[in-house]
Design a protein around this motif. Structure first.
Motif, PDB file in Angstrom:
ATOM      1  N   VAL A   1       0.871  -1.198   0.231  1.00 58.53           N
ATOM      2  CA  VAL A   1      -0.005   0.015  -0.120  1.00 58.53           C
ATOM      3  C   VAL A   1       0.777   1.214  -0.015  1.00 58.53           C
ATOM      4  CG1 VAL A   1      -1.602   1.309   1.463  1.00 58.53           C
ATOM      5  CG2 VAL A   1      -1.966  -0.958   0.981  1.00 58.53           C
ATOM      6  N   ASP A   2       2.092   1.218   0.810  1.00 60.80           N
ATOM      7  CA  ASP A   2       2.957   2.410   0.802  1.00 60.80           C
ATOM      8  C   ASP A   2       3.516   2.633  -0.748  1.00 60.80           C
ATOM      9  OD1 ASP A   2       4.315   4.300   2.082  1.00 60.80           O
ATOM     10  OD2 ASP A   2       5.903   2.871   2.536  1.00 60.80           O
ATOM     11  N   LYS A   3       3.531   1.760  -1.524  1.00 62.98           N
ATOM     12  CA  LYS A   3       3.954   1.637  -2.835  1.00 62.98           C
ATOM     13  C   LYS A   3       3.064   2.329  -3.812  1.00 62.98           C
ATOM     14  CE  LYS A   3       8.072  -0.031  -2.244  1.00 62.98           C
ATOM     15  NZ  LYS A   3       7.937   0.609  -0.833  1.00 62.98           N
ATOM     16  N   ILE A   4       1.695   1.953  -3.310  1.00 66.38           N
ATOM     17  CA  ILE A   4       0.655   2.303  -4.271  1.00 66.38           C
ATOM     18  C   ILE A   4       0.251   3.808  -3.928  1.00 66.38           C
ATOM     19  CG2 ILE A   4      -1.932   1.877  -4.999  1.00 66.38           C
ATOM     20  CD1 ILE A   4      -1.158  -1.149  -4.213  1.00 66.38           C
ATOM     21  N   LEU A   5       0.429   4.265  -2.600  1.00 68.16           N
ATOM     22  CA  LEU A   5      -0.191   5.485  -2.139  1.00 68.16           C
ATOM     23  C   LEU A   5       0.434   6.647  -3.298  1.00 68.16           C
ATOM     24  CD1 LEU A   5      -0.390   5.613   1.627  1.00 68.16           C
ATOM     25  CD2 LEU A   5      -2.436   6.061  -0.128  1.00 68.16           C
ATOM     26  N   PRO A   6       1.749   6.772  -3.542  1.00 65.58           N
ATOM     27  CA  PRO A   6       2.232   7.872  -4.286  1.00 65.58           C
ATOM     28  C   PRO A   6       1.524   8.002  -5.615  1.00 65.58           C
ATOM     29  CG  PRO A   6       4.081   6.986  -3.070  1.00 65.58           C
ATOM     30  CD  PRO A   6       2.722   5.992  -2.874  1.00 65.58           C
ATOM     31  N   VAL A   7       1.335   6.780  -6.303  1.00 65.36           N
ATOM     32  CA  VAL A   7       0.709   6.611  -7.549  1.00 65.36           C
ATOM     33  C   VAL A   7      -0.683   7.328  -7.364  1.00 65.36           C
ATOM     34  CG1 VAL A   7      -0.092   5.037  -9.290  1.00 65.36           C
ATOM     35  CG2 VAL A   7       2.023   4.653  -8.259  1.00 65.36           C
ATOM     36  N   TYR A   8      -1.411   6.962  -6.502  1.00 68.06           N
ATOM     37  CA  TYR A   8      -2.844   7.519  -6.221  1.00 68.06           C
ATOM     38  C   TYR A   8      -2.769   9.153  -5.964  1.00 68.06           C
ATOM     39  CZ  TYR A   8      -7.308   8.570  -3.575  1.00 68.06           C
ATOM     40  OH  TYR A   8      -8.363   9.049  -3.533  1.00 68.06           O
ATOM     41  N   LYS A   9      -1.741   9.534  -5.367  1.00 72.34           N
ATOM     42  CA  LYS A   9      -1.625  11.188  -4.881  1.00 72.34           C
ATOM     43  C   LYS A   9      -1.235  11.595  -6.213  1.00 72.34           C
ATOM     44  CE  LYS A   9      -1.110  10.200  -0.005  1.00 72.34           C
ATOM     45  NZ  LYS A   9      -0.013  10.182   1.231  1.00 72.34           N
ATOM     46  N   GLU A  10      -0.309  11.266  -6.720  1.00 74.13           N
ATOM     47  CA  GLU A  10       0.216  11.720  -8.257  1.00 74.13           C
ATOM     48  C   GLU A  10      -0.457  11.787  -9.123  1.00 74.13           C
ATOM     49  OE1 GLU A  10       4.324  10.629  -8.269  1.00 74.13           O
ATOM     50  OE2 GLU A  10       4.558  11.222  -5.966  1.00 74.13           O
ATOM     51  N   SER A  11      -1.452  10.703  -9.462  1.00 72.63           N
ATOM     52  CA  SER A  11      -2.113  10.415 -10.685  1.00 72.63           C
ATOM     53  C   SER A  11      -3.103  11.477 -11.023  1.00 72.63           C
ATOM     54  CB  SER A  11      -2.897   9.167 -10.556  1.00 72.63           C
ATOM     55  OG  SER A  11      -3.354   8.773 -11.853  1.00 72.63           O
ATOM     56  N   GLU A  12      -3.098  11.905 -12.245  1.00 73.20           N
ATOM     57  CA  GLU A  12      -4.199  13.004 -12.765  1.00 73.20           C
ATOM     58  C   GLU A  12      -5.155  12.217 -13.576  1.00 73.20           C
ATOM     59  OE1 GLU A  12      -1.902  15.893 -15.243  1.00 73.20           O
ATOM     60  OE2 GLU A  12      -0.583  16.322 -13.292  1.00 73.20           O
ATOM     61  N   ASP A  13      -4.983  10.784 -13.528  1.00 74.66           N
ATOM     62  CA  ASP A  13      -6.031  10.084 -14.409  1.00 74.66           C
ATOM     63  C   ASP A  13      -7.106   9.731 -13.469  1.00 74.66           C
ATOM     64  OD1 ASP A  13      -7.586   7.959 -15.459  1.00 74.66           O
ATOM     65  OD2 ASP A  13      -6.293   7.928 -17.210  1.00 74.66           O
ATOM     66  N   HIS A  14      -8.524  10.234 -13.704  1.00 77.11           N
ATOM     67  CA  HIS A  14      -9.505   9.955 -12.615  1.00 77.11           C
ATOM     68  C   HIS A  14      -9.764   8.386 -12.521  1.00 77.11           C
ATOM     69  CE1 HIS A  14     -12.984  10.240 -10.419  1.00 77.11           C
ATOM     70  NE2 HIS A  14     -13.948   9.814 -11.366  1.00 77.11           N
ATOM     71  N   SER A  15      -9.592   7.661 -13.749  1.00 77.17           N
ATOM     72  CA  SER A  15     -10.223   6.158 -13.496  1.00 77.17           C
ATOM     73  C   SER A  15      -9.068   5.420 -12.712  1.00 77.17           C
ATOM     74  CB  SER A  15      -9.852   5.614 -14.930  1.00 77.17           C
ATOM     75  OG  SER A  15      -8.811   5.651 -15.929  1.00 77.17           O
ATOM     76  N   ILE A  16      -7.725   5.853 -12.977  1.00 78.01           N
ATOM     77  CA  ILE A  16      -6.737   5.281 -12.201  1.00 78.01           C
ATOM     78  C   ILE A  16      -6.871   5.525 -10.532  1.00 78.01           C
ATOM     79  CG2 ILE A  16      -4.194   5.241 -11.463  1.00 78.01           C
ATOM     80  CD1 ILE A  16      -4.738   3.788 -14.414  1.00 78.01           C
ATOM     81  N   LYS A  17      -7.186   6.721 -10.421  1.00 75.79           N
ATOM     82  CA  LYS A  17      -7.314   7.240  -9.074  1.00 75.79           C
ATOM     83  C   LYS A  17      -8.511   6.614  -8.505  1.00 75.79           C
ATOM     84  CE  LYS A  17      -6.382  11.355  -7.159  1.00 75.79           C
ATOM     85  NZ  LYS A  17      -5.290  11.796  -6.764  1.00 75.79           N
ATOM     86  N   LEU A  18      -9.639   6.370  -9.162  1.00 75.22           N
ATOM     87  CA  LEU A  18     -10.762   5.348  -8.711  1.00 75.22           C
ATOM     88  C   LEU A  18     -10.645   3.967  -8.247  1.00 75.22           C
ATOM     89  CD1 LEU A  18     -13.825   5.983  -8.061  1.00 75.22           C
ATOM     90  CD2 LEU A  18     -14.299   5.332 -10.462  1.00 75.22           C
ATOM     91  N   ARG A  19      -9.602   3.605  -9.247  1.00 74.25           N
ATOM     92  CA  ARG A  19      -9.451   1.925  -9.022  1.00 74.25           C
ATOM     93  C   ARG A  19      -8.633   1.779  -7.850  1.00 74.25           C
ATOM     94  NH1 ARG A  19      -9.922  -1.862 -13.205  1.00 74.25           N
ATOM     95  NH2 ARG A  19     -10.292  -0.993 -15.171  1.00 74.25           N
ATOM     96  N   ILE A  20      -7.628   2.854  -7.746  1.00 70.07           N
ATOM     97  CA  ILE A  20      -6.683   2.622  -6.240  1.00 70.07           C
ATOM     98  C   ILE A  20      -7.591   3.041  -5.180  1.00 70.07           C
ATOM     99  CG2 ILE A  20      -4.671   3.733  -5.319  1.00 70.07           C
ATOM    100  CD1 ILE A  20      -3.318   4.297  -8.010  1.00 70.07           C
TER     101      ILE A  20
END
Length: 183
Positions: free
Chosen positions: A124-143
């Motif tokens: 989860v610690d690896k995934i959190l930065p992707v979530y916080k930095e992603s500008e893609d709404h669909s990626i953010k929603l999946r995470i």
């Protein structure tokens, strides 16, 4: 001004230093283990695991940053999400086994469960930065959905442990860490 490509970022000096640190720590740990210096070996294996963890974060960031499309990013996220779901299913499995045991064997299964909790927290610690930095709404929603499922699994684990008269300080710490990180 020099522009680095993604591959150069991974192969940079700090990455070489990480790889050297990893290999050195594992080599020295193996030497200590062979002469039964377990405390020193443990510390060095921990150092190696930290280097490996940092490298995996670098590669994940690079994969997400250089993915040619949203579909590619989605595949990376789906792979990580199913790995996390595997860990979450293991909570219930290990807890169910622990319920059938008593004494030291039960404690051993709870210890295994706690190890899986730490592994899931690391993922989860690896995934959190992707979530916080992603500008893609669909990626953010999946995470976001994935993180909600994960935190629900930990809450259920803590509740089950409590209702069965068992405890896990590690489960409480992971739950607290998740809340501190806004999950």
């Amino acid at each position: 001004m020099e522009v680095k490509t993604g591959l150069e970022e991974v192969e940079g000096d700090s990455t070489r230093a990480l790889l050297t640190r990893f290999k050195s720590a594992v080599g020295r740990a193996n030497e200590h283990l062979s002469v039964e210096e377990y405390q020193k070996a443990m510390a060095l294996y921990y150092e190696a695991s930290q280097s490996a963890d940092e490298m995996s974060q670098r590669f994940l960031n690079l994969l997400i940053k250089t993915a040619p499309s949203t579909a590619h990013k989605t595949i990376f996220i789906e792979f990580l999400s199913w790995r996390l779901r595997y860990f979450t299913a293991q909570y219930d499995y290990h807890l169910a086994v622990a319920q059938t045991l008593s004494g030291l064997p039960r404690e051993e299964w709870i210890a295994r469960l706690e190890t899986i909790l730490v592994l899931s927290q690391s993922l989860v610690d690896k995934i959190l930065p992707v979530y916080k930095e992603s500008e893609d709404h669909s990626i953010k929603l999946r995470i976001k959905d994935l993180l909600e499922d994960w935190i629900t699994g930990i809450r259920n684990l803590v509740l089950n442990l409590k209702s069965w008269g068992m405890a896990s300080a590690q489960a409480a710490r992971v739950l607290e860490w998740a809340m501190d990180n806004g999950i």
